[in-house]
Structures are given as C-alpha cells and as structure tokens.
Design a protein around this motif. Structure first.
Motif, short mmCIF file in Angstrom:
data_model
loop_
_atom_site.label_atom_id
_atom_site.label_comp_id
_atom_site.label_asym_id
_atom_site.label_seq_id
_atom_site.Cartn_x
_atom_site.Cartn_y
_atom_site.Cartn_z
N PRO A 213 0.84 -1.21 0.00
CA PRO A 213 0.00 0.00 0.00
C PRO A 213 0.87 1.25 0.00
O PRO A 213 1.84 1.34 0.75
CB PRO A 213 -0.81 -0.12 1.29
N VAL A 214 0.54 2.21 -0.87
CA VAL A 214 1.34 3.42 -1.03
C VAL A 214 0.44 4.65 -0.97
O VAL A 214 -0.68 4.65 -1.48
CB VAL A 214 2.09 3.39 -2.38
N GLY A 215 0.97 5.72 -0.36
CA GLY A 215 0.27 7.00 -0.35
C GLY A 215 -0.82 7.10 0.70
O GLY A 215 -1.08 6.16 1.46
N ARG A 216 -1.45 8.26 0.74
CA ARG A 216 -2.49 8.51 1.74
C ARG A 216 -3.67 7.56 1.60
O ARG A 216 -4.31 7.17 2.57
CB ARG A 216 -2.98 9.95 1.62
N ARG A 217 -3.94 7.18 0.36
CA ARG A 217 -5.08 6.27 0.13
C ARG A 217 -4.68 4.81 0.25
O ARG A 217 -5.51 3.92 0.08
CB ARG A 217 -5.68 6.54 -1.24
N GLN A 218 -3.38 4.57 0.52
CA GLN A 218 -2.88 3.21 0.69
C GLN A 218 -3.25 2.31 -0.50
O GLN A 218 -3.73 1.18 -0.35
CB GLN A 218 -3.39 2.61 2.00
N THR A 219 -3.01 2.84 -1.68
CA THR A 219 -3.29 2.09 -2.91
C THR A 219 -2.29 0.96 -3.06
O THR A 219 -1.08 1.17 -3.01
CB THR A 219 -3.20 3.02 -4.13
N LEU A 220 -2.78 -0.25 -3.26
CA LEU A 220 -1.91 -1.41 -3.41
C LEU A 220 -1.11 -1.26 -4.71
O LEU A 220 -1.68 -1.21 -5.80
CB LEU A 220 -2.73 -2.70 -3.42
N THR A 221 0.22 -1.20 -4.58
CA THR A 221 1.08 -0.87 -5.71
C THR A 221 2.15 -1.93 -5.89
O THR A 221 2.85 -2.29 -4.93
CB THR A 221 1.75 0.50 -5.48
N PRO A 222 2.33 -2.45 -7.11
CA PRO A 222 3.36 -3.47 -7.33
C PRO A 222 4.76 -2.85 -7.37
O PRO A 222 4.90 -1.65 -7.62
CB PRO A 222 2.99 -4.04 -8.71
N PRO A 223 5.79 -3.64 -7.14
CA PRO A 223 7.16 -3.14 -7.26
C PRO A 223 7.44 -2.65 -8.69
O PRO A 223 6.80 -3.10 -9.65
CB PRO A 223 8.03 -4.36 -6.94
N HIS A 224 8.40 -1.76 -8.81
CA HIS A 224 8.76 -1.19 -10.12
C HIS A 224 9.05 -2.29 -11.13
O HIS A 224 8.59 -2.24 -12.28
CB HIS A 224 9.98 -0.29 -9.96
N ILE A 225 9.78 -3.30 -10.74
CA ILE A 225 10.22 -4.33 -11.68
C ILE A 225 9.04 -5.16 -12.19
O ILE A 225 9.01 -5.55 -13.36
CB ILE A 225 11.30 -5.23 -11.02
N LYS A 226 8.06 -5.40 -11.34
CA LYS A 226 6.87 -6.15 -11.76
C LYS A 226 6.05 -5.33 -12.75
O LYS A 226 5.61 -5.85 -13.78
CB LYS A 226 6.02 -6.51 -10.54
N THR A 227 5.88 -4.05 -12.43
CA THR A 227 5.13 -3.15 -13.33
C THR A 227 5.77 -3.12 -14.71
O THR A 227 5.09 -3.21 -15.74
CB THR A 227 5.07 -1.73 -12.73
N TRP A 228 7.10 -2.99 -14.72
CA TRP A 228 7.82 -2.92 -16.00
C TRP A 228 7.64 -4.21 -16.79
O TRP A 228 7.40 -4.17 -18.01
CB TRP A 228 9.31 -2.67 -15.72
N LEU A 229 7.75 -5.33 -16.12
CA LEU A 229 7.64 -6.62 -16.80
C LEU A 229 6.25 -6.79 -17.42
O LEU A 229 6.12 -7.24 -18.57
CB LEU A 229 7.93 -7.74 -15.80
N LEU A 230 5.22 -6.43 -16.68
CA LEU A 230 3.85 -6.58 -17.17
C LEU A 230 3.55 -5.60 -18.30
O LEU A 230 2.87 -5.94 -19.27
CB LEU A 230 2.86 -6.39 -16.03
N GLU A 231 4.06 -4.37 -18.18
CA GLU A 231 3.83 -3.36 -19.22
C GLU A 231 4.45 -3.78 -20.55
O GLU A 231 3.94 -3.43 -21.62
CB GLU A 231 4.41 -2.01 -18.78
N HIS A 232 5.57 -4.50 -20.48
CA HIS A 232 6.24 -4.93 -21.71
C HIS A 232 5.80 -6.33 -22.16
O HIS A 232 6.35 -6.87 -23.12
CB HIS A 232 7.76 -4.90 -21.51
N ASP A 233 4.80 -6.89 -21.46
CA ASP A 233 4.22 -8.17 -21.84
C ASP A 233 5.29 -9.24 -22.05
O ASP A 233 5.28 -9.99 -23.03
CB ASP A 233 3.38 -8.00 -23.13
#
Length: 305
Positions: free
Chosen positions: A37-57
């Motif tokens: 969870p990140v930020g005031r709203r505690q939004t569940l956020t993946p690590p940078h490396i996971k986000t990058w991997l998924l974005e590049h399929d």
C-alpha cells in the motif's frame, strides 16, 4: 544459462532488462517483493520491476513470497534448477537453503567492503566520496560479506544526486552482471577484508531533518543524498524541495534571508549560504521560495523560520 532473478526497484529493473536482451541467458523466474500500500489512500502498488515486466508483456513468471524462509519458496526455486540466482536490491536476506540451490550473485551498489547494507548509494553521497561503484559478489549468509567477483565504478560529479547515481550505477551494474555470468567459471573470488568494512543503515524519514545551524555544504550534501525520499526539511516541517549550495562565506546569524533573487532566496547557515528555490509548507502545495516569503511578509534581514 538459466537464471532466477531477484530484485525490486528500478535499479534491479535495468539489470533484468539487460539479462532478457542477452540471447545466451534465459530468465526463468522473477522473485520480487509483495505489492504494498502506497500514499495517503494506501493504494496497493506493485514493485517497479513487476510493473515494468507486465507493461512490456514479457512472459516471465513472477513470484512474490512474503518470505524466502519457507519450504514453499525453497521448493519452487529448486525445482527450476537454475544455473545461477542473480540478486539486485531484492530487499530480503537469502537463507542458506536458497543459497545452496545455485551460485547466488549479488550486484551491490558500492565498492565493497565499504557500505555494506541497505543504503549504499545514499551513504556514498553523504560521505562525499570521490567514486561510486558496483560490486558483483557471491552471496553468503552475512550481510554483503561474500567473496567479490568484479567491480565497476564511476567518478561522482558535483551535480550528481541519489536518483542520478541510481540510474548511472544501474547501467554499469547491468554490464557487470553480464560480464560476471559469462566469465564465472574463470573468476577467482576475492575475500573481503572485514577490517575495512563499513555498514549503512536503512534510510528513515528523520534522516531528512536539517537545521540552518549546520554548514551550508552539509545541508546541500544531505539534499543530494536524500532526494526524493525522505527529502530535507526543517523542524517546523517546511520542506526544502529544491536548493543548491550558494557560498561558503562566514555568517554571523543563521536562517536569515540574505538576498532575494529571481530563482529563489539566499539564506544564511552556520557556515555559508544556500539558495532555496522551491519550498513546501505543511499540508500545502510546493511553491517558489520567493512566493513563500512574500506570503509570509518576509524580506531581507528577516529569519526564514
């Protein structure tokens, strides 16, 4: 060669990208930290490396165990029979059960044995080192204590801050990773001299606290090392979002507005002055330092805080 890669932030992402582009290397599993969870709203956020991997399929299996100290984690990795396990800023100490699966190579962002631990880049800047670098090393049960396999380094320039060094060192670490893997059978691991070791702790929010009773150069150094998080701030809570060292002239009073310029305000310190460009009061948006003092009806000769 078959690689299990372990990493979490952007530094690790750059290294993973280099591995995926190499035709001699097959990344069979990415192990990274859990979504948080990140930020005031505690939004569940993946690590940078996971986000990058998924974005590049990219079709690499992602594994996010809460801990590697479980039978499940050991069995999952061991069944893949990797040739090497490559680790870069993963965020957990590997247990001996995982270390025994295959040679574990860590890309630590310091010139070991200096700055073992969680904040090597920030600590390198805080110490005003001339050089920064990356060490590839065989992982042992201790914290960054394993035998060294290779080094790469660069000279720190006056304009370098922590984000810049993270990016620069990630690039050289990626190249060092490939060189280490390709030459691993020929390398003679070099034991670290423990007597020369230094350790760096995890950065905490309170590390960003500064005072104009410090030397101007000292505050500027903290700013470079601790931007963007936790940043630097005064005891009043006023954040100094953008600043630079201005002069080393001796001053009789501290925290006083000495000069108002188009780009910001010059404030006195125990020794020397700083040019403050952008400030952020508590619970307010960032603003130009000149606008801030105008709103406070402050002028030259007044104390900033």
């Amino acid at each position: 060669m078959r690689i299990v890669f372990m990493g979490t932030p952007a530094y690790a992402t750059t290294i993973l990208e280099a591995l995926l582009k190499n035709s001699d290397i097959e990344v069979i599993l990415l192990v990274t930290q859990e979504d948080k969870p990140v930020g005031r709203r505690q939004t569940l956020t993946p690590p940078h490396i996971k986000t990058w991997l998924l974005e590049h399929d990219l079709h690499v299996e992602i594994y996010q165990p809460k801990s590697l100290r479980t039978e499940e984690a050991h069995v999952k990795i061991a069944r893949l029979k990797p040739d090497y396990i490559v680790v870069a800023a993963y965020g957990q100490i590997l247990p001996k059960e995982v270390l025994s699966i295959a040679p574990c190579i860590n890309l630590h962002a310091s010139l070991l044995p200096k700055y073992r631990g969680a904040s090597p880049i920030q600590s390198t800047l805080l110490a005003n080192e001339t050089y920064a670098g990356v060490t590839s090393m065989l992982m042992a049960e201790g914290l960054d204590t394993g035998a060294m396999l290779g080094f790469t380094y660069l000279k720190i320039k006056p304009e370098h801050n922590a984000p810049m060094l993270f990016d620069l060192l990630a690039d050289v670490a990626a190249k060092l990773t490939i060189m280490t893997l390709q030459n691993f059978p020929l390398l003679a691991p070099l034991a670290q001299v423990n007597a020369n070791a230094t350790h760096c702790k995890k950065i905490k929010k309170e590390d960003g606290l500064v005072s104009f009773d410090q030397r101007a150069q000292s505050i500027a150094t903290q700013y470079k090392a601790l931007t963007p998080w936790p940043g630097v701030f005064l005891e009043s809570g006023l954040k100094l979002l953008d600043l630079e060292f201005y002069s080393d002239e001796e001053e009789t009073l501290v925290g006083v507005i000495k000069e108002i310029k188009a780009e910001g305000i010059v404030v006195t310190c125990k020794e020397g002055t700083l040019l403050l460009k952008t400030l952020q009061p508590i619970s307010k948006n960032a603003m130009n330092a000149v606008d801030y003092i105008r709103g406070k009806r402050l002028n030259c000769g007044h104390t900033l805080v």
